[in-house]
Design an enzyme around this catalytic site. Structure first.
Site, PDB file in Angstrom:
ATOM      1  CE  LYS A 125      -2.530   3.307   1.828  1.00  0.00           C
ATOM      2  NZ  LYS A 125      -1.850   4.507   1.353  1.00  0.00           N
TER       3      LYS A 125
ATOM      4  CD  GLU B  24      12.505  -0.171   9.575  1.00  0.00           C
ATOM      5  OE1 GLU B  24      13.359   0.644   9.952  1.00  0.00           O
ATOM      6  OE2 GLU B  24      12.564  -1.388   9.827  1.00  0.00           O
TER       7      GLU B  24
ATOM      8  CB  CYS C  60      13.205   8.816   8.233  1.00  0.00           C
ATOM      9  SG  CYS C  60      14.166   7.607   7.312  1.00  0.00           S
TER      10      CYS C  60
ATOM     11  CD  GLU D 110      10.205  12.859  11.266  1.00  0.00           C
ATOM     12  OE1 GLU D 110       9.069  12.433  11.515  1.00  0.00           O
ATOM     13  OE2 GLU D 110      11.053  12.190  10.642  1.00  0.00           O
TER      14      GLU D 110
HETATM   15  P1  NAD Z   1       2.345   8.638   7.408  1.00  0.00           P
HETATM   16  O1  NAD Z   1       2.524   7.867   8.659  1.00  0.00           O
HETATM   17  O2  NAD Z   1       1.388   9.764   7.406  1.00  0.00           O
HETATM   18  O3  NAD Z   1       1.886   7.679   6.221  1.00  0.00           O
HETATM   19  C1  NAD Z   1       2.606   6.527   5.879  1.00  0.00           C
HETATM   20  C2  NAD Z   1       1.683   5.529   5.215  1.00  0.00           C
HETATM   21  O4  NAD Z   1       0.702   5.125   6.169  1.00  0.00           O
HETATM   22  C3  NAD Z   1       0.922   6.046   4.002  1.00  0.00           C
HETATM   23  O5  NAD Z   1       0.873   5.044   3.022  1.00  0.00           O
HETATM   24  C4  NAD Z   1      -0.472   6.296   4.564  1.00  0.00           C
HETATM   25  O6  NAD Z   1      -1.483   6.173   3.591  1.00  0.00           O
HETATM   26  C5  NAD Z   1      -0.583   5.169   5.574  1.00  0.00           C
HETATM   27  N1  NAD Z   1      -1.573   5.389   6.644  1.00  0.00           N
HETATM   28  C6  NAD Z   1      -2.073   6.566   7.090  1.00  0.00           C
HETATM   29  N2  NAD Z   1      -2.991   6.330   8.068  1.00  0.00           N
HETATM   30  C7  NAD Z   1      -3.046   4.993   8.246  1.00  0.00           C
HETATM   31  C8  NAD Z   1      -3.768   4.145   9.139  1.00  0.00           C
HETATM   32  N3  NAD Z   1      -4.642   4.638  10.019  1.00  0.00           N
HETATM   33  N4  NAD Z   1      -3.551   2.815   9.068  1.00  0.00           N
HETATM   34  C9  NAD Z   1      -2.666   2.301   8.193  1.00  0.00           C
HETATM   35  N5  NAD Z   1      -1.955   3.053   7.306  1.00  0.00           N
HETATM   36  C10 NAD Z   1      -2.141   4.388   7.341  1.00  0.00           C
HETATM   37  O7  NAD Z   1       3.821   9.104   7.003  1.00  0.00           O
HETATM   38  P2  NAD Z   1       4.268  10.008   5.788  1.00  0.00           P
HETATM   39  O8  NAD Z   1       3.884  11.418   6.101  1.00  0.00           O
HETATM   40  O9  NAD Z   1       3.831   9.399   4.509  1.00  0.00           O
HETATM   41  O10 NAD Z   1       5.868   9.841   5.863  1.00  0.00           O
HETATM   42  C11 NAD Z   1       6.680  10.612   6.664  1.00  0.00           C
HETATM   43  C12 NAD Z   1       7.116   9.841   7.896  1.00  0.00           C
HETATM   44  O11 NAD Z   1       7.762   8.614   7.520  1.00  0.00           O
HETATM   45  C13 NAD Z   1       8.167  10.605   8.688  1.00  0.00           C
HETATM   46  O12 NAD Z   1       7.889  10.490  10.065  1.00  0.00           O
HETATM   47  C14 NAD Z   1       9.457   9.875   8.337  1.00  0.00           C
HETATM   48  O13 NAD Z   1      10.477  10.056   9.271  1.00  0.00           O
HETATM   49  C15 NAD Z   1       8.991   8.455   8.230  1.00  0.00           C
HETATM   50  N6  NAD Z   1       9.946   7.600   7.465  1.00  0.00           N
HETATM   51  C16 NAD Z   1      10.700   6.668   8.131  1.00  0.00           C
HETATM   52  C17 NAD Z   1      11.636   5.875   7.431  1.00  0.00           C
HETATM   53  C18 NAD Z   1      12.516   4.867   8.124  1.00  0.00           C
HETATM   54  O14 NAD Z   1      13.151   4.041   7.444  1.00  0.00           O
HETATM   55  N7  NAD Z   1      12.616   4.883   9.450  1.00  0.00           N
HETATM   56  C19 NAD Z   1      11.756   6.028   6.043  1.00  0.00           C
HETATM   57  C20 NAD Z   1      10.975   6.985   5.414  1.00  0.00           C
HETATM   58  C21 NAD Z   1      10.062   7.758   6.120  1.00  0.00           C
END
Ligand code: NAD
Length: 495
Positions: free
Chosen positions: A190, A265, A299, A398
């Site tokens: 997804k 992650e 991240c 962040e």
């Molecule tokens: P997000 O948590 O808003 O969304 C991530 C994913 O989760 C999307 O596909 C979204 O559609 C889905 N999602 C949203 N609500 C959900 C729910 N209730 N249940 C299941 N899935 C749901 O994050 P974002 O804004 O897309 O990404 C930024 C974040 O990702 C930052 O905090 C960043 O640090 C982190 N990140 C971490 C890593 C790592 O390897 N540690 C890598 C990349 C990004």
């Protein structure tokens, strides 16, 4: 005429975009929403719509998981060599289409095109790395237990679910699904609502190269519906989530209810600890490069810079000079060095943190605020350097944009304490010519990863993961990750 007409769109990208609206891709074919509801996908550099993705319902996500479940027996029954050969074909096909996938990725994520191509190559390298690791895996291990004939037996879990964010859409798919597929699991991906197109392209390509239907599936839709349905589906045998800590908690709760193992992650607030013996100009260049890379939407970025008091002023002067030269522009313009942030919400978030930070005592040393790019209505921001108390909101939370927060220190102990005074624990770096001090500080900083005289270093084989609010469940990119995608049975016959 759209702004995109100004840029050199590859004909295959152009015709791919014209096939909008994009359905998911499940069981080897398009997987549309029965209701026909769609979500727009936008070029962050121009603010213009480039397509639409289908907004799948919870019931449709359950249907996709069932299809992946039906494909599991055939895929898991292949020998490691047979599976590996098919996956290498996929790696070759992705590599051959690097320019196309890179441009799709650049367009929807707002990523500088050459960097997006690098991400596609990273996907290829990751898949090849895990195929090679899989070749060496022995699924039976004899145990030397007195009085017993005993061994362990490794087998894949079944359907594995993957939820990804928008910042590194294609690269993270590679990190996530490669070990799962090599081990013999089927996957349901997804992607984020803003960046689903490269995943759909991948699933179609997998079909073309002969990966059996139902092995690599992509479902599109909103997080609160499609993502939530995937993470709470009881037929998912293992879950992986990359994204924010807030959503990570929801995913972990859903998996907890089904007692399904989950890998998280999550976000970060990385530190760079810079001692007074460094090459100030060279270190400033590397940290400015880190904070502007993908417009700071990384991240593991170094967003808290702890600088020894003796070099603080000259370090800041070097950074200002470098940041003033960063060319902000559309991600497909080859002269751009920093593109837009992904969407208007992220634009408001980055600017909001700068305002909140300054309203509560932080000083802006350089830049900040929105940026304009002539003729385009994209989500552009200027890089910023803030300084002040380490307790400021901009130093604690962040931001996910090109903003560094600077704090002075005098002693090694003080620097370590500052670096560790955070809820996050993803990646930090230490900068010094003193090897012993570098090793000491690297091991004393509480996080999944410590880098020495560098930031954002990734090598296949070096595990990468977070602790505290940055992650759970083991991380990615190493032999341990491959082992995570097997479940183990122990078999014992008393003699
Ligand atoms: P997000 O948590 O808003 O969304 C991530 C994913 O989760 C999307 O596909 C979204 O559609 C889905 N999602 C949203 N609500 C959900 C729910 N209730 N249940 C299941 N899935 C749901 O994050 P974002 O804004 O897309 O990404 C930024 C974040 O990702 C930052 O905090 C960043 O640090 C982190 N990140 C971490 C890593 C790592 O390897 N540690 C890598 C990349 C990004």
């Amino acid at each position: 005429m759209t702004s995109l007409a100004k840029f050199n769109l590859i004909p295959e990208v152009d015709s791919f975009l014209k096939s909008s609206p994009f359905a998911g891709f499940v069981g080897g074919k398009d997987f549309p929403s029965a209701k026909g509801t769609v979500i727009p996908t936008t070029d962050p550099g121009s603010g213009e719509k480039i397509g639409e993705i289908h907004d799948l319902s919870s019931a449709e996500i359950d249907g996709a998981v069932e299809i992946a479940n039906q494909a599991f027996p055939q895929w898991s029954a292949l020998s490691q060599k047979e599976r590996g050969a098919l996956l290498l074909r996929l790696a070759d096909a992705v590599e051959a289409k690097k320019a196309i996938i890179g441009q799709i990725e650049a367009l929807e994520a707002g990523k500088i095109e050459s960097q997006a191509q690098g991400d596609v190559q990273n996907f290829v390298d990751t898949l090849r790395y895990f195929v090679k690791l899989g070749d060496g895996v022995s699924t039976r291990t004899k145990l030397d237990i007195p009085g017993h004939e005993a061994w362990t037996y490794k087998t894949p879990w079944g359907v594995c679910g993957f939820i990804f964010p928008w910042n590194f859409p294609f690269l993270l798919i590679g990190w996530g699904i490669s070990p799962a597929l090599v081990a013999g699991n089927t996957v349901v991906i997804k992607p984020a609502e803003d960046t689903s197109l490269s995943a759909i392209y991948l699933a179609r390509l997998a079909k073309e190269v002969g990966i059996p239907d139902g092995v690599i599936n992509v479902v599109t839709g909103r997080g609160a519906t499609a993502g939530a349905a995937l993470s709470s589906n009881p037929k998912i045998k293992r879950m992986s989530f990359t994204g924010s800590p807030e959503v990570g908690r929801l995913v972990a709760e859903a998996c907890g209810k089904n007692l399904i193992p989950v890998k998280l992650e999550l976000g970060g607030k990385g530190a760079a600890v810079v001692f007074d013996d460094v090459d100030v100009a060279g270190t400033a260049e590397k940290l400015v490069g880190a904070i502007t890379f993908h417009t700071g939407q990384v991240c593991c970025d170094a967003t808290r810079w702890f600088i020894h008091a003796k070099i603080f002023d000259s370090f800041v002067e070097h950074c200002k000079g470098l940041l003033a030269k960063v060319k902000i522009g559309h991600q497909l313009d080859p002269t751009s060095q920093m593109g837009p942030v992904v969407n208007p919400k992220q634009h408001a978030r980055v600017l909001g943190y700068q305002e909140k930070g300054q309203a509560t005592g932080a000083k802006c040393l350089f830049g900040g605020g929105p940026a304009t790019v002539t003729g385009l209505h994209g989500n552009y921001v200027k890089p910023a350097l803030l300084a002040g108390s380490p307790d400021n909101v901009a130093a604690r939370e962040e931001i996910f944009g090109p903003v560094a927060y600077l704090v002075k220190f005098d002693t090694e102990a003080e620097a370590i304490a500052l670096a560790n005074d955070t809820d996050y624990g993803l990646a930090n770096s230490v900068w010094t010519k003193d090897k012993d001090r570098a090793n000491r500080v690297a091991e004393a900083m509480e996080a999944g990863n410590s880098w020495i005289n560098a930031h954002n270093v990734f090598a296949h084989g070096v595990p990468y993961g977070g602790i505290k609010k940055s992650g759970l469940g083991g991380g990615v990119l190493s032999i341990e990750t491959l082992n995570d995608y097997y479940r183990t049975t122990s078999v014992v016959r008393p003699n």
